[in-house]
Design a protein around this motif. Structure first.
Motif, PDB file in Angstrom:
ATOM      1  N   ASP A 114      -7.678  10.753  -2.347  1.00  0.00           N
ATOM      2  CA  ASP A 114      -7.102  11.093  -1.034  1.00  0.00           C
ATOM      3  C   ASP A 114      -5.648  11.480  -1.238  1.00  0.00           C
ATOM      4  O   ASP A 114      -4.849  10.694  -1.748  1.00  0.00           O
TER       5      ASP A 114
ATOM      6  N   LYS B  38     -11.479   4.543  -3.816  1.00  0.00           N
ATOM      7  CA  LYS B  38     -10.699   5.746  -3.478  1.00  0.00           C
ATOM      8  C   LYS B  38      -9.290   5.569  -4.017  1.00  0.00           C
ATOM      9  O   LYS B  38      -8.659   4.551  -3.780  1.00  0.00           O
TER      10      LYS B  38
ATOM     11  N   ASP C  51     -14.062   3.313   4.397  1.00  0.00           N
ATOM     12  CA  ASP C  51     -12.839   2.580   4.024  1.00  0.00           C
ATOM     13  C   ASP C  51     -12.709   1.362   4.933  1.00  0.00           C
ATOM     14  O   ASP C  51     -11.793   1.254   5.747  1.00  0.00           O
TER      15      ASP C  51
ATOM     16  N   TYR D 162       1.742   9.535   8.780  1.00  0.00           N
ATOM     17  CA  TYR D 162       0.327   9.929   8.620  1.00  0.00           C
ATOM     18  C   TYR D 162      -0.031  11.000   9.646  1.00  0.00           C
ATOM     19  O   TYR D 162      -0.592  12.033   9.317  1.00  0.00           O
TER      20      TYR D 162
ATOM     21  N   TYR E 230      -6.959  -6.997   2.481  1.00  0.00           N
ATOM     22  CA  TYR E 230      -5.835  -6.680   3.361  1.00  0.00           C
ATOM     23  C   TYR E 230      -4.918  -7.885   3.623  1.00  0.00           C
ATOM     24  O   TYR E 230      -3.711  -7.801   3.417  1.00  0.00           O
TER      25      TYR E 230
ATOM     26  N   LYS F 272      -5.433   6.947  -4.092  1.00  0.00           N
ATOM     27  CA  LYS F 272      -4.434   7.802  -3.457  1.00  0.00           C
ATOM     28  C   LYS F 272      -3.779   8.653  -4.548  1.00  0.00           C
ATOM     29  O   LYS F 272      -3.435   8.118  -5.624  1.00  0.00           O
TER      30      LYS F 272
ATOM     31  N   GLY G 289     -10.280   4.274   7.443  1.00  0.00           N
ATOM     32  CA  GLY G 289      -9.611   3.047   7.868  1.00  0.00           C
ATOM     33  C   GLY G 289      -8.119   3.268   8.004  1.00  0.00           C
ATOM     34  O   GLY G 289      -7.559   4.234   7.456  1.00  0.00           O
ATOM     35  N   MET G 290      -7.459   2.403   8.755  1.00  0.00           N
ATOM     36  CA  MET G 290      -6.010   2.441   8.945  1.00  0.00           C
ATOM     37  C   MET G 290      -5.442   1.033   8.774  1.00  0.00           C
ATOM     38  O   MET G 290      -4.590   0.606   9.546  1.00  0.00           O
ATOM     39  N   LEU G 291      -5.945   0.303   7.776  1.00  0.00           N
ATOM     40  CA  LEU G 291      -5.491  -1.065   7.534  1.00  0.00           C
ATOM     41  C   LEU G 291      -5.604  -1.903   8.812  1.00  0.00           C
ATOM     42  O   LEU G 291      -4.698  -2.658   9.153  1.00  0.00           O
TER      43      LEU G 291
ATOM     44  N   ASN H 110      -3.608  12.842   1.337  1.00  0.00           N
ATOM     45  CA  ASN H 110      -2.782  12.757   2.551  1.00  0.00           C
ATOM     46  C   ASN H 110      -1.810  13.930   2.682  1.00  0.00           C
ATOM     47  O   ASN H 110      -0.608  13.733   2.883  1.00  0.00           O
TER      48      ASN H 110
ATOM     49  N   SER I 242      -9.678   1.434  -0.683  1.00  0.00           N
ATOM     50  CA  SER I 242      -8.683   2.493  -0.844  1.00  0.00           C
ATOM     51  C   SER I 242      -7.508   1.903  -1.622  1.00  0.00           C
ATOM     52  O   SER I 242      -6.903   0.924  -1.194  1.00  0.00           O
TER      53      SER I 242
ATOM     54  N   PHE J  68       0.850  -1.191   0.000  1.00  0.00           N
ATOM     55  CA  PHE J  68       0.000   0.000   0.000  1.00  0.00           C
ATOM     56  C   PHE J  68       0.881   1.234   0.000  1.00  0.00           C
ATOM     57  O   PHE J  68       1.524   1.556   0.984  1.00  0.00           O
TER      58      PHE J  68
ATOM     59  N   ASP K 230      -9.565  14.583   6.679  1.00  0.00           N
ATOM     60  CA  ASP K 230      -9.183  13.372   7.414  1.00  0.00           C
ATOM     61  C   ASP K 230      -8.213  13.798   8.523  1.00  0.00           C
ATOM     62  O   ASP K 230      -8.613  14.034   9.662  1.00  0.00           O
TER      63      ASP K 230
ATOM     64  N   LYS L   3     -12.205   8.780  11.889  1.00  0.00           N
ATOM     65  CA  LYS L   3     -11.342   7.643  12.236  1.00  0.00           C
ATOM     66  C   LYS L   3     -11.180   7.635  13.750  1.00  0.00           C
ATOM     67  O   LYS L   3     -10.557   8.537  14.305  1.00  0.00           O
TER      68      LYS L   3
ATOM     69  N   GLU M  12     -10.060  14.206  -0.506  1.00  0.00           N
ATOM     70  CA  GLU M  12      -9.753  14.080   0.917  1.00  0.00           C
ATOM     71  C   GLU M  12      -8.385  14.684   1.228  1.00  0.00           C
ATOM     72  O   GLU M  12      -7.388  14.347   0.581  1.00  0.00           O
TER      73      GLU M  12
HETATM   74  O1  OSB Z   1      -5.511   8.403   4.692  1.00  0.00           O
HETATM   75  O2  OSB Z   1      -7.209   7.178   4.757  1.00  0.00           O
HETATM   76  C1  OSB Z   1      -5.991   7.295   4.869  1.00  0.00           C
HETATM   77  C2  OSB Z   1      -4.358   3.883   5.485  1.00  0.00           C
HETATM   78  C3  OSB Z   1      -3.367   4.231   6.371  1.00  0.00           C
HETATM   79  C4  OSB Z   1      -3.219   5.552   6.723  1.00  0.00           C
HETATM   80  C5  OSB Z   1      -4.061   6.527   6.187  1.00  0.00           C
HETATM   81  C6  OSB Z   1      -5.081   6.182   5.319  1.00  0.00           C
HETATM   82  C7  OSB Z   1      -5.204   4.838   4.926  1.00  0.00           C
HETATM   83  C8  OSB Z   1      -6.175   4.366   3.950  1.00  0.00           C
HETATM   84  C9  OSB Z   1      -6.547   2.892   4.027  1.00  0.00           C
HETATM   85  O3  OSB Z   1      -6.599   5.034   3.049  1.00  0.00           O
HETATM   86  C10 OSB Z   1      -7.969   2.670   4.323  1.00  0.00           C
HETATM   87  C11 OSB Z   1      -8.229   1.247   4.734  1.00  0.00           C
HETATM   88  O4  OSB Z   1      -7.933   0.863   5.887  1.00  0.00           O
HETATM   89  O5  OSB Z   1      -8.737   0.493   3.901  1.00  0.00           O
END
Ligand code: OSB
Ligand code: MG
Length: 366
Positions: A187, A160, A314, A55, A321, A162, A289-291, A189, A134, A19, A237, A261, A212
């Protein structure tokens, strides 16, 4: 409730697909799973901090140290509840992901003991929720289109992408041309700056659900400038760290959509409060989400069942995953996932899978 022991277990789960984001690439999830052993039974939680502070300012080793040195010593006594937890730890500034992990474990323990689901505790009602996937940055457009094609085949109806400078209009165009009807969002970031407003306006051609967090966490004014400059809804976010910041962002007009989140906000109870604020203000929210492993995703599904979560989260199926998660797999059907309705987070932790993924265990007492 009395917290007797807190087990901090580090696990390593290889990701099915590496990822890549503007802040780095993950090939495995180095996760911190928390078990709260209480006089009412055991509860499970998960810390969403990543391996490095790319992040947000937290990272997994730092979060574990904060839990060990500053949070657990505040949790002694017989009258601990998930509600009171927030008052107990209020003197520790920041570190929301460390706090959220403990809050979830305490919530799970108390809800399991009372036979109530996290969904019902938070005020959710739906049995299934819409989810999306994502998709990270890839080396080539062909690779990206292949990856998205696989997810569309799996039933996802919201994707979504990146983005970062040098990887934005072209990948979005490639995916939009191939799937004219797909619900698509991007997104960044925090990868852009105030000089990029005209460039980002180029995204208006692709009928996106939202963009995002294009700018840094503390830069609400540039988000407002973009919201005034483009037709695509602006979503925050990284900036959404508290109820007060959310109110400020809405009042300013810095966003019209909010990604919630629980890790970034410091727990599920404060996340529900942000949901309530946004709902009252007519601002759509969705669950980020954060994986997470199945522990965190079960809890996120409960949160996403609240009525103001009107956009897909997400929260993807397990197959997106992990080859082998620490809970039973979640399987996407028709772009939706079922919301667990059993006591607590509503899923069981697979002790064998957990043991197989474990890299270290630490047991603490308040
Ligand atoms: O910015 O949404 C984010 C994963 C790790 C850190 C930040 C982000 C994300 C994702 C993954 O976009 C979303 C997921 O868990 O499927
Ligand atoms: Mg994001």
């Amino acid at each position: 409730m009395r917290l007797e022991e807190l087990e901090l277990r580090r696990i390593s789960l290889p990701l099915v697909t590496p990822f890549r984001t503007s802040f780095g690439t993950q090939v495995e999830r180095d996760a911190l799973v928390v078990a709260a052993r209480t006089d009412a039974g055991v509860g499970w939680g998960e810390c969403t901090a990543l391996t490095w502070p790319g992040y947000s300012s937290e990272w997994i080793d730092g979060a574990q140290e904060v839990i060990r040195r500053f949070l657990v010593p505040l949790l002694g006594g017989d009258d601990l509840t998930a509600d009171r937890f927030h008052r107990r730890v209020a003197g520790v500034v920041g570190h929301p992901m460390a706090k959220a992990a403990l809050e979830l474990a305490l919530l799970d323990a108390e809800l399991r003991a009372g036979g109530t689901s996290l969904r019902d505790r938070l005020g959710g009602s739906r049995d299934r929720v819409e989810v999306g996937v994502s998709v990270g940055i890839t080396d080539t457009l062909a690779e990206l289109v292949d990856l998205v094609a696989g997810y569309v085949d799996d039933g996802y109806t919201r994707v979504k992408l990146k983005i970062e400078p040098g990887w934005d209009l072209e990948p979005v165009r490639a995916v939009r041309e191939r799937w004219p009807e797909l619900r698509l969002q991007v997104d960044a970031n925090t990868a852009y700056g105030p000089g990029d407003l005209d460039h980002l306006a180029g995204l208006d051609a692709f009928d996106l659900l939202l963009i995002e967090q294009p700018f840094p966490e503390d830069d609400l004014l540039t988000h407002r400038a973009l919201a005034r400059h483009i037709a695509t809804p602006v979503c925050l976010d990284e900036s959404i760290t508290s109820l007060a910041v959310t109110a400020t962002a809405i009042e300013l007009g810095a966003c019209s959509v909010v990604n919630i989140k629980p890790g970034r906000i410091g727990g599920y109870l404060p996340s529900a409060a942000i949901h309530d604020l946004c709902r009252a203000a007519g601002v759509a929210v969705w669950c980020g989400g954060m994986l997470e492993t199945g522990i965190g995703r079960a809890a996120n599904l409960a949160l996403a069942s609240l009525p103001g979560f009107t956009l897909p989260g997400d929260i993807s199926g397990t197959a997106r995953y992990y080859h082998h998660d620490v809970t039973a797999p979640f399987v996407v059907e028709g772009g939706t996932l079922p919301v667990p309705t059993g006591p607590g987070i509503g899923v069981d932790v697979d002790a064998e899978a957990l043991a197989a993924a474990t890299t270290s265990v630490e047991v603490l007492r308040p």
